[in-house]
Design an enzyme around this catalytic site. Sequence first.
Site, PDB file in Angstrom:
ATOM      1  N   CYS A  64       0.831  -1.213   0.000  1.00 27.79           N
ATOM      2  CA  CYS A  64       0.000   0.000   0.000  1.00 27.79           C
ATOM      3  C   CYS A  64       0.864   1.263   0.000  1.00 27.79           C
ATOM      4  O   CYS A  64       1.678   1.467   0.904  1.00 27.79           O
ATOM      5  CB  CYS A  64      -0.931  -0.009   1.207  1.00 27.79           C
ATOM      6  SG  CYS A  64      -1.949   1.470   1.284  1.00 27.79           S
ATOM      7  N   LYS A  87       2.084  -9.741   0.423  1.00 27.62           N
ATOM      8  CA  LYS A  87       2.003  -9.140  -0.918  1.00 27.62           C
ATOM      9  C   LYS A  87       2.853  -7.881  -0.912  1.00 27.62           C
ATOM     10  O   LYS A  87       2.601  -6.973  -0.123  1.00 27.62           O
ATOM     11  CB  LYS A  87       0.537  -8.826  -1.225  1.00 27.62           C
ATOM     12  CG  LYS A  87       0.285  -8.213  -2.586  1.00 27.62           C
ATOM     13  CD  LYS A  87      -1.195  -8.323  -2.938  1.00 27.62           C
ATOM     14  CE  LYS A  87      -1.530  -7.649  -4.252  1.00 27.62           C
ATOM     15  NZ  LYS A  87      -1.505  -6.187  -4.168  1.00 27.62           N
ATOM     16  N   ASN A 135       2.512 -10.604 -10.222  1.00 27.65           N
ATOM     17  CA  ASN A 135       1.458  -9.587 -10.340  1.00 27.65           C
ATOM     18  C   ASN A 135       2.021  -8.322 -10.997  1.00 27.65           C
ATOM     19  O   ASN A 135       3.161  -7.948 -10.753  1.00 27.65           O
ATOM     20  CB  ASN A 135       0.917  -9.278  -8.923  1.00 27.65           C
ATOM     21  CG  ASN A 135      -0.038  -8.091  -8.874  1.00 27.65           C
ATOM     22  OD1 ASN A 135       0.169  -7.155  -8.100  1.00 27.65           O
ATOM     23  ND2 ASN A 135      -1.060  -8.115  -9.685  1.00 27.65           N
ATOM     24  N   GLY A 136       1.197  -7.699 -11.813  1.00 24.34           N
ATOM     25  CA  GLY A 136       1.574  -6.416 -12.422  1.00 24.34           C
ATOM     26  C   GLY A 136       1.458  -6.420 -13.928  1.00 24.34           C
ATOM     27  O   GLY A 136       2.152  -7.170 -14.608  1.00 24.34           O
ATOM     28  N   ASP A 137       0.510  -5.615 -14.437  1.00 23.62           N
ATOM     29  CA  ASP A 137       0.350  -5.398 -15.885  1.00 23.62           C
ATOM     30  C   ASP A 137      -0.052  -6.643 -16.664  1.00 23.62           C
ATOM     31  O   ASP A 137       0.436  -6.871 -17.765  1.00 23.62           O
ATOM     32  CB  ASP A 137       1.639  -4.812 -16.484  1.00 23.62           C
ATOM     33  CG  ASP A 137       1.936  -3.418 -15.952  1.00 23.62           C
ATOM     34  OD1 ASP A 137       1.036  -2.841 -15.302  1.00 23.62           O
ATOM     35  OD2 ASP A 137       3.045  -2.924 -16.169  1.00 23.62           O
ATOM     36  N   GLY A 166      -5.146  -7.473 -11.140  1.00 20.25           N
ATOM     37  CA  GLY A 166      -5.895  -6.371 -10.532  1.00 20.25           C
ATOM     38  C   GLY A 166      -6.636  -5.594 -11.604  1.00 20.25           C
ATOM     39  O   GLY A 166      -7.776  -5.927 -11.967  1.00 20.25           O
ATOM     40  N   ARG A 167      -5.966  -4.596 -12.180  1.00 19.77           N
ATOM     41  CA  ARG A 167      -6.641  -3.746 -13.158  1.00 19.77           C
ATOM     42  C   ARG A 167      -7.074  -4.531 -14.390  1.00 19.77           C
ATOM     43  O   ARG A 167      -8.107  -4.243 -14.988  1.00 19.77           O
ATOM     44  CB  ARG A 167      -5.736  -2.575 -13.528  1.00 19.77           C
ATOM     45  CG  ARG A 167      -5.530  -1.601 -12.345  1.00 19.77           C
ATOM     46  CD  ARG A 167      -4.344  -0.708 -12.585  1.00 19.77           C
ATOM     47  NE  ARG A 167      -3.160  -1.534 -12.786  1.00 19.77           N
ATOM     48  CZ  ARG A 167      -2.080  -1.143 -13.451  1.00 19.77           C
ATOM     49  NH1 ARG A 167      -2.021   0.072 -13.950  1.00 19.77           N
ATOM     50  NH2 ARG A 167      -1.058  -1.962 -13.599  1.00 19.77           N
TER      51      ARG A 167
HETATM   52  C1  LIG Z   1      -8.667   0.099  -7.274  1.00 21.23           C
HETATM   53  C2  LIG Z   1      -7.516  -0.669  -6.684  1.00 21.23           C
HETATM   54  C3  LIG Z   1      -7.545  -1.018  -5.344  1.00 21.23           C
HETATM   55  C4  LIG Z   1      -6.489  -1.764  -4.795  1.00 21.23           C
HETATM   56  N1  LIG Z   1      -6.573  -2.175  -3.492  1.00 21.23           N
HETATM   57  C5  LIG Z   1      -5.642  -3.047  -3.012  1.00 21.23           C
HETATM   58  C6  LIG Z   1      -5.804  -3.660  -1.734  1.00 21.23           C
HETATM   59  O1  LIG Z   1      -6.786  -3.466  -1.011  1.00 21.23           O
HETATM   60  N2  LIG Z   1      -4.810  -4.516  -1.315  1.00 21.23           N
HETATM   61  C7  LIG Z   1      -3.705  -4.797  -2.087  1.00 21.23           C
HETATM   62  O2  LIG Z   1      -2.852  -5.576  -1.675  1.00 21.23           O
HETATM   63  N3  LIG Z   1      -3.565  -4.234  -3.299  1.00 21.23           N
HETATM   64  C8  LIG Z   1      -4.487  -3.400  -3.783  1.00 21.23           C
HETATM   65  N4  LIG Z   1      -4.355  -2.907  -5.043  1.00 21.23           N
HETATM   66  C9  LIG Z   1      -3.210  -3.334  -5.874  1.00 21.23           C
HETATM   67  C10 LIG Z   1      -3.545  -4.558  -6.732  1.00 21.23           C
HETATM   68  O3  LIG Z   1      -3.931  -5.659  -5.932  1.00 21.23           O
HETATM   69  C11 LIG Z   1      -2.357  -4.957  -7.632  1.00 21.23           C
HETATM   70  O4  LIG Z   1      -1.263  -5.363  -6.833  1.00 21.23           O
HETATM   71  C12 LIG Z   1      -1.883  -3.810  -8.513  1.00 21.23           C
HETATM   72  O5  LIG Z   1      -3.000  -3.147  -9.107  1.00 21.23           O
HETATM   73  C13 LIG Z   1      -0.947  -4.282  -9.635  1.00 21.23           C
HETATM   74  O6  LIG Z   1      -1.554  -5.276 -10.405  1.00 21.23           O
HETATM   75  P1  LIG Z   1      -2.285  -4.975 -11.809  1.00 21.23           P
HETATM   76  O7  LIG Z   1      -1.265  -4.419 -12.748  1.00 21.23           O
HETATM   77  O8  LIG Z   1      -2.826  -6.323 -12.224  1.00 21.23           O
HETATM   78  O9  LIG Z   1      -3.362  -3.974 -11.541  1.00 21.23           O
HETATM   79  C14 LIG Z   1      -5.373  -2.134  -5.603  1.00 21.23           C
HETATM   80  C15 LIG Z   1      -5.360  -1.752  -6.949  1.00 21.23           C
HETATM   81  C16 LIG Z   1      -6.407  -1.045  -7.499  1.00 21.23           C
HETATM   82  C17 LIG Z   1      -6.355  -0.683  -8.973  1.00 21.23           C
END
Ligand SMILES: Cc1cc2nc3c(=O)[nH]c(=O)nc-3n(C[C@H](O)[C@H](O)[C@H](O)COP(=O)(O)O)c2cc1C
Length: 327
Positions: free
Chosen positions: A108, A147, A207-209, A231-232
């Site tokens: 975070c 994480k 994780n990531g992108d 995530g996204r």
């Molecule tokens: C809207 C939003 C809320 C998120 N909230 C959390 C969360 O509560 N806990 C956490 O570990 N990561 C949180 N993340 C991070 C994602 O879990 C992830 O690690 C990050 O977006 C990178 O992955 P991605 O490229 O697939 O999005 C959040 C991301 C987004 C976009």
Amino acid sequence: MTKTMPYPQGSLLFAPMEGVTDETYRLTIKDLYPEWDYYHTDFLRIPSQGHLSESRYIEHLGHRVFSNQNVLEKTGYQILTTARANTQLAVETISKLPLKHLDLNLGCPSKKVNAHKGGAYLLEDLVELKRILGDIRKNFEHHFSVKIRIGYKNTDNFDELLDTIQNSGVDSLTIHGRTRDQLYKGKADWSFIKRAVERLEIPVIGNGDLWTTEDVEAMFDVTGCYAVMLGRGALKTPWLATLYKDYGTNINEATLLEERKQRIVDYFNALETNYKEFTPATEEFILGRFKSFSRYLFEDFDEAETTRSHFLRSRNLEEFNFHLDRI
Ligand SMILES: Cc1cc2nc3c(=O)[nH]c(=O)nc-3n(C[C@H](O)[C@H](O)[C@H](O)COP(=O)(O)O)c2cc1C
């Protein structure tokens, strides 16, 4: 010895996302796209002063999930703590619940959380991190994961960070390939995920992108990770796990956009029904959620910006649904 993983190798995990992955959202996704292997709650912050009641911990998971063994087994429960919080007391309470998987958020980037020595701050204070990991490990007997991002300001202590985590008895590790200071800028650096896979004995989750099924396959190939977390990409294509399992990378691009439109309508309809029936949520709450869900959904549309702005400017659910009928 590493504990049994809560999901098999090669799994696709729906990431924890604050403001998104509440109980109703998770259960709706599970119903619509059962191809996701695993889900997470967003983080519950352990307060710096005082402590949370058992019922507050259950509420964060959701009562329907709490009383459904099958779903419970597919749900990771995430907490976020700080150096000042009484993590030990929190985990003592959590360990009385039938939770089988606790995940600690060390990614975070919130300034407020970091100022309280929590979230990604702990990536560079390994003494404090070790203490917190120890407090959790000795009080939680089931699967304990963390994480992380790949560093706070830079990645200088990455290997030491990995060793601290593994030596503290953590069972698995998810890595978002960016530093805290990068926030979401630049591209996630998967080479750190590969480095962790090679260095550690515990399973590493990449994780990531990850936006497409090709990205998912590439992450597995490039890093050798145990599982992937989206995530996204999962917000943009909530049915991505279905595509991956049904077609792999052999997707017919021409049918994809038409299919996307129909799926978007079904997605919002199911969410509206379930938020009204189960949460139960006000229209205002649902509209707020729908606007955040809209952020990435329309990126592949020809008129992506215009379409998105129609949804973001909707003043009520009726207007939102009016635009939904016309996509
Ligand atoms: C809207 C939003 C809320 C998120 N909230 C959390 C969360 O509560 N806990 C956490 O570990 N990561 C949180 N993340 C991070 C994602 O879990 C992830 O690690 C990050 O977006 C990178 O992955 P991605 O490229 O697939 O999005 C959040 C991301 C987004 C976009």
